[in-house]
Each structure stands twice: as C-alpha cells, then as structure tokens.
Motif scaffolding. Structure first.
Motif, PDB file in Angstrom:
ATOM      1  N   GLY A  43       0.810  -1.196   0.000  1.00 11.60           N
ATOM      2  CA  GLY A  43       0.000   0.000   0.000  1.00 11.60           C
ATOM      3  C   GLY A  43       0.853   1.260   0.000  1.00 11.60           C
ATOM      4  O   GLY A  43       2.011   1.235   0.420  1.00 11.60           O
TER       5      GLY A  43
ATOM      6  N   LEU B  90      -7.221  -1.611  -2.022  1.00 12.73           N
ATOM      7  CA  LEU B  90      -6.551  -0.880  -0.956  1.00 12.73           C
ATOM      8  C   LEU B  90      -7.566  -0.160  -0.091  1.00 12.73           C
ATOM      9  O   LEU B  90      -8.460   0.517  -0.603  1.00 12.73           O
ATOM     10  N   ALA B  92      -8.056   2.620   3.113  1.00  6.26           N
ATOM     11  CA  ALA B  92      -7.374   3.748   3.740  1.00  6.26           C
ATOM     12  C   ALA B  92      -8.283   4.353   4.796  1.00  6.26           C
ATOM     13  O   ALA B  92      -9.508   4.193   4.747  1.00  6.26           O
ATOM     14  N   GLN B 103      -4.504  10.491   4.563  1.00  5.40           N
ATOM     15  CA  GLN B 103      -5.037   9.144   4.422  1.00  5.40           C
ATOM     16  C   GLN B 103      -3.901   8.147   4.618  1.00  5.40           C
ATOM     17  O   GLN B 103      -2.842   8.264   3.995  1.00  5.40           O
ATOM     18  N   PHE B 105      -2.852   4.101   4.400  1.00  2.00           N
ATOM     19  CA  PHE B 105      -3.268   2.930   3.648  1.00  2.00           C
ATOM     20  C   PHE B 105      -2.887   1.620   4.333  1.00  2.00           C
ATOM     21  O   PHE B 105      -1.879   1.524   5.038  1.00  2.00           O
TER      22      PHE B 105
END
Lengths: 113, 114
Positions: A43, B90, B92, B103, B105
């Motif tokens: 990520g 993903l 967040a 943000q 993640f």
C-alpha cells in the motif's frame, strides 16, 4: 473536473544522480497536496503534505515543493532503496461528508547501483 | 503509529462468488475508503464512509457494496465476483473531514477472480 498528471511515467537514475518528479494539477481551489511512496505489492506510504504555494518539505534525500500549478519531488543523490512508485494526490469534494483524493498515475523510479 | 490492516494479502475466488474484503483501523479514524488499483489506471475510489453506517459512492461503485457497522471496520463486498474485478484493493483511513487530513493505507489485498 479535478485532474492530476505526473511525469515522467518512469525514470531510471544512476545511484547519486539527482533529479525531479513532476505533479501538475487542475483543481478549483487547492486544498493541499499529498505525496506517497509505493513499493511493489504494497500500500502507499505517506511522505508529505503541502498546504499552500511556496511551501517546501524535506525528508532524507527527498524534498517536495509546491507552486500554484504543480509540485515537484526532488531526489538528491538517490540510492537503490529509493526505487519505488511515487504518487501525488489532491483533495476533492464538498467537505459536507469528507474530502476524497484524486491521485495521479505515479512515476516509477528505478535507481541503478 | 497508524495501523490499517486488511484481512487477506492474496485471495482467489470463482466467478459468481460473494467476496468480503475487510479493513480495520486502530486509530479511531472517522473516515475510511476503499480503492482499487490497476496498471495504467492508477488508484480509483470505490466507496468511502465518513461515519458509522454512512457510506458514499466513489468513482467506480458498480458491482460493489460496503458496510460500516463499527467505527474501526469497513467492509467491501463483491456481490457476484467477475473477472474484471481482479485487482489490487486498498483500504485507507483518515482522522476527520478536513481536506489536509492524511489518508493512511493498508497493505492491500490482491484479488484474483477466475
């Protein structure tokens, strides 16, 4: 419609060869700009928030700057471990609920030893 | 440190299956988001939530739904998985509604639909 464009799409540097990544945006009223780093299969990892034109932020070999139209991520004397995709993003939305982010497609940086 | 966790790193499902992707954050954040990331298309917002039981469509909500029954947990549901939903997903979260709130993640879930 808000747009974020990053260039170049990919960049190969020799270790120690400094360069800059560009993020240009068209938004109706800038409310900040974010930079993230993303390693393959992971990520995005937050790097910087820039709040207004003229602002600069630094972290190790990275320095982010912001003007009214674009942001630059300067990489000084990069190392192989700086290899990653770098993403920029700008907030959008009315604020009534929350602001979302519009992301650029990223610059894939490869630093060769 | 902010911690956002996702239930699976890799997932393989069959076409037509119902798929649940779960996301948990431990920092009492108000806002949570689901994105998908595809080569050449970048990160695209599917849904977001700015409060418990509140949800808003993002840019590509078709084929997805979400659930937020507790503040720390935000689930993405694929009602009937299709091959074009093969992607990296993903999650967040961010603390509040300000435009400059960061943000954070999760690690992502690589979903393959066969």
């Amino acid at each position: 419609e808000d747009q974020v464009t990053q260039s170049p799409e990919a960049l190969r540097l020799q270790e120690g060869e400094s360069s800059s990544l560009n993020c240009s945006y068209t938004v109706s009223g800038l409310r900040g700009l974010f930079w993230y780093r993303q390693d393959p299969g992971k990520g995005p990892e937050f790097l910087f928030t820039l709040y207004s034109a003229g602002e600069e932020k630094e972290k190790e070999r990275l320095k982010a700057t912001l003007t009214k139209k674009e942001s630059f991520l300067h990489i000084t004397a990069p190392k192989p471990e700086d290899s990653a995709t770098y993403l920029c993003a700008v907030p959008r939305g009315s604020g009534a609920g929350s602001y979302q982010l519009t992301f650029g497609k990223g610059t894939k940086l490869s630093v060769i030893p | 440190d902010v911690k956002v966790t996702q239930s699976s790193r890799y997932l393989v499902k069959r076409t037509g299956e119902k798929v649940f992707l779960e996301c948990v954050q431990d920092m009492d954040h108000e806002n949570m988001f689901w994105y998908r990331q595809d080569p050449g298309l970048g990160l695209r917002l599917i849904y977001f939530s700015y409060d418990v039981k509140m949800k808003e469509k993002g840019d590509i909500p078709e084929g997805y739904s979400v659930s937020r029954e507790k503040k720390e947990r935000f689930s993405l549901i694929l009602e009937s998985a299709s091959t074009n939903q093969t992607s990296m997903y993903l999650c967040a979260s961010k603390i509040g509604g300000a435009s400059t709130d960061t943000q954070y993640f999760g690690p992502g879930t690589r979903l393959t639909v066969l």
